[in-house]
Scaffold this active site. Structure first.
Site, PDB file in Angstrom:
ATOM      1  N   GLU A 152       0.813  -1.238   0.000  1.00  0.00           N
ATOM      2  CA  GLU A 152       0.000   0.000   0.000  1.00  0.00           C
ATOM      3  C   GLU A 152       0.843   1.283   0.000  1.00  0.00           C
ATOM      4  OE1 GLU A 152      -2.757  -0.482   3.258  1.00  0.00           O
ATOM      5  OE2 GLU A 152      -3.518  -2.366   2.467  1.00  0.00           O
ATOM      6  N   GLU A 258      -6.180 -10.730  -1.190  1.00  0.00           N
ATOM      7  CA  GLU A 258      -6.953 -10.505   0.047  1.00  0.00           C
ATOM      8  C   GLU A 258      -8.445 -10.444  -0.228  1.00  0.00           C
ATOM      9  OE1 GLU A 258      -5.483  -7.178   2.353  1.00  0.00           O
ATOM     10  OE2 GLU A 258      -3.398  -7.580   1.819  1.00  0.00           O
TER      11      GLU A 258
HETATM   12  O1  9MR Z   1      -7.095  -8.274   8.756  1.00  0.00           O
HETATM   13  C1  9MR Z   1      -6.171  -7.407   9.375  1.00  0.00           C
HETATM   14  C2  9MR Z   1      -6.723  -6.959  10.711  1.00  0.00           C
HETATM   15  O2  9MR Z   1      -6.823  -8.052  11.604  1.00  0.00           O
HETATM   16  C3  9MR Z   1      -5.829  -5.869  11.281  1.00  0.00           C
HETATM   17  O3  9MR Z   1      -6.375  -5.384  12.493  1.00  0.00           O
HETATM   18  C4  9MR Z   1      -5.674  -4.752  10.259  1.00  0.00           C
HETATM   19  C5  9MR Z   1      -4.791  -3.622  10.778  1.00  0.00           C
HETATM   20  O4  9MR Z   1      -4.803  -2.561   9.904  1.00  0.00           O
HETATM   21  O5  9MR Z   1      -5.112  -5.275   9.063  1.00  0.00           O
HETATM   22  C6  9MR Z   1      -5.939  -6.208   8.464  1.00  0.00           C
HETATM   23  O6  9MR Z   1      -5.347  -6.672   7.257  1.00  0.00           O
HETATM   24  C7  9MR Z   1      -5.132  -5.695   6.245  1.00  0.00           C
HETATM   25  C8  9MR Z   1      -3.920  -6.125   5.454  1.00  0.00           C
HETATM   26  O7  9MR Z   1      -2.828  -6.310   6.286  1.00  0.00           O
HETATM   27  C9  9MR Z   1      -3.585  -5.124   4.357  1.00  0.00           C
HETATM   28  N1  9MR Z   1      -4.713  -4.878   3.517  1.00  0.00           N
HETATM   29  C10 9MR Z   1      -5.968  -4.549   4.195  1.00  0.00           C
HETATM   30  C11 9MR Z   1      -6.288  -5.628   5.239  1.00  0.00           C
HETATM   31  C12 9MR Z   1      -7.639  -5.363   5.886  1.00  0.00           C
HETATM   32  O8  9MR Z   1      -7.613  -4.139   6.579  1.00  0.00           O
END
Ligand code: 9MR
Length: 339
Positions: A152, A258
Site C-alpha cells: 500500500e 486478500e
Molecule cells: O485483517 C487485518 C486486521 O486483523 C488488522 O487489524 C488490520 C490492521 O490494519 O489489518 C488487516 O489486514 C489488512 C492487510 O494487512 C492489508 N490490507 C488490508 C487488510 C484489511 O484491513
C-alpha cells in the site's frame, strides 16, 4: 412429529442445507489449473479451533499470515523479534504441503511504537529497515514462498503515500526494500501489494512505479491485487483483467491476495447470491487471464473475518459461514474451478 421427520431426513442420508458435500476441496480442484488457492490465517483460531484447521487443510495450497509477520507483531522491540506465532503458522503450512505468503515487510500500519515515536536520520531509518528485512526474511529463508515486500505505498491519487518510510528515507525505500529482501532469500518471490482495483488512476500509477523499479533492476517478481470489495461497490471483472494483463506484460506474476466481499445486514439469500456471483466472476477472471497464479481470500470463515470489527453493519464476507458451512460463494468458486 418434527423430531421424527428431521431424524428420518438424516437417517436417509440427507445433508443439511449448505453442508459441504464430501468431495475434493478447492485445493484439489485448483491444482490441475496450476493455480494456488488459499486464505489469510489468524493465529488464535489456528491454535484453538480444529474446524478452522480442517477447512484450511481441505481448501488451501497457500496461506498468508494475516497479522503475525507484520512489523509490530514480529519485531516488538528494537532488539527483540517475536517469531513464535509466525513459526507456528509456517509449521502448519509445512505439515500440509502448503506454500506461505509472508505479509508484509514494509507497511505504514501495525508498526511497533518504538519505530515511530522517535526522530531518526535517513541513515538510521535505512539501517532500521535493512535490519528488519534481513532478520525476518533471513529467519524464514527457504520456508516462505513469497513476500509482500511493500504494501500500500501508492495513494488514491497515484502519488507515493506519505508514510514513515517515505518521510524517513525518500522514494528510494521501495527499491532498497526489494534488494534487501532478495539478498536475504534469493529464492523467495517478491511482491508489491495494494488495493484500489476500481481506481484506474491508481492502477496506472502502480504499473508505472513497478515498471520504473524493474528498469532499475529491482528484484520484483509479482504484484498483489488485494480485492477487498462489497456487494454494492466492486471493480468490474474487465478492470481486474486489464490490471492483471498490464502487470503480466511487465513480466510479473499476479496474485489475488486478500479477496473478500462484505454484505450489509441482514445477510439475505439475495445478497449472498450477489456475493457468490462476485466470487464466481473474479475466480473466472483469474483463471482466464494470463499471469494470475494465486487466488487468496482474507480469511476462510465468517467467524474470524476482520470486516465486522472495521465496518459496523457489514460482514458475512467469506466463502464459509461462521459454522464453517459452505455459502453460495464457496459453491461459486468451486463451480468456476470445476468448469
Ligand atoms: O485483517 C487485518 C486486521 O486483523 C488488522 O487489524 C488490520 C490492521 O490494519 O489489518 C488487516 O489486514 C489488512 C492487510 O494487512 C492489508 N490490507 C488490508 C487488510 C484489511 O484491513
Amino acid at each position: 412429529m418434527w423430531i421424527v421427520i428431521i431424524c428420518a431426513g438424516f437417517a436417509a442420508g440427507a445433508t443439511p442445507r449448505n453442508e459441504i458435500p464430501i468431495g475434493p476441496g478447492l485445493r484439489a480442484l485448483a491444482a490441475p489449473r496450476h493455480l494456488d488457492i488459499g486464505a489469510a490465517v489468524a493465529i488464535e483460531p489456528l491454535a484453538g479451533d480444529p474446524r478452522y484447521r480442517d477447512a484450511l487443510a481441505r481448501d488451501c495450497s497457500i496461506l498468508t499470515s494475516e497479522n503475525v509477520m507484520k512489523f509490530g507483531p514480529i519485531h516488538p522491540e528494537p532488539d527483540r523479534y517475536a517469531f513464535e506465532a509466525a513459526d507456528a503458522l509456517v509449521a502448519f503450512a509445512q505439515q500440509h504441503g502448503m506454500r506461505v505468503r509472508g505479509h508484509a515487510l514494509v507497511w505504514h500500519e501495525q508498526l511497533a511504537p518504538w519505530v515511530t515515536e522517535r526522530q531518526r536520520t535517513r541513515e538510521e531509518w535505512q539501517r532500521l529497515l535493512h535490519d528488519h528485512i534481513s532478520a525476518v526474511v533471513g529467519h524464514y529463508k527457504g520456508r516462505v514462498y513469497a513476500w509482500d515486500v511493500v504494501n500500500e505505498a501508492v495513494a488514491e491519487d497515484g502519488t507515493l503515500r506519505e508514510t514513515p518510510w517515505l518521510k524517513g528515507i525518500g522514494p528510494d525505500y521501495l527499491e532498497m526494500a526489494f534488494r534487501w529482501a532478495h539478498e536475504a532469500d534469493p529464492d523467495a518471490k517478491l511482491f508489491y501489494n495494494d488495493y484500489g482495483e476500481s481506481n484506474e488512476r491508481k492502477q496506472k500509477a502502480i504499473h508505472r512505479l513497478l515498471r520504473d523499479l524493474l528498469k532499475k533492476g529491482a528484484p520484483i517478481h509479482g504484484a498483489g491485487l488485494q480485492m477487498h470489495m462489497d456487494v454494492d461497490s466492486h471493480p468490474r471483472p474487465s478492470a481486474v483483467a486489464r490490471a492483471i494483463t498490464r502487470l503480466h506484460r511487465l513480466g510479473l506474476e499476479v496474485h489475488v491476495t486478500e479477496m473478500d466481499v462484505a454484505v450489509p445486514e441482514p445477510f439475505t439469500d439475495r445478497r449472498l447470491g450477489e456475493q457468490a456471483e462476485l466470487y464466481r466472476k473474479m475466480m473466472r477472471t483469474c483463471l482466464d487471464t494470463k499471469g494470475c497464479t494465486a487466488f487468496i481470500t482474507w480469511g476462510i470463515s465468517d467467524r474470524y473475518s476482520w470486516i465486522p470489527a472495521f465496518r459496523r453493519g457489514w460482514g458475512a464476507a467469506l466463502p464459509l459461514d461462521a459454522e464453517f458451512q459452505a455459502k453460495p460463494g464457496y459453491r461459486a468458486i468451486r463451480d468456476a474451478l470445476s468448469r
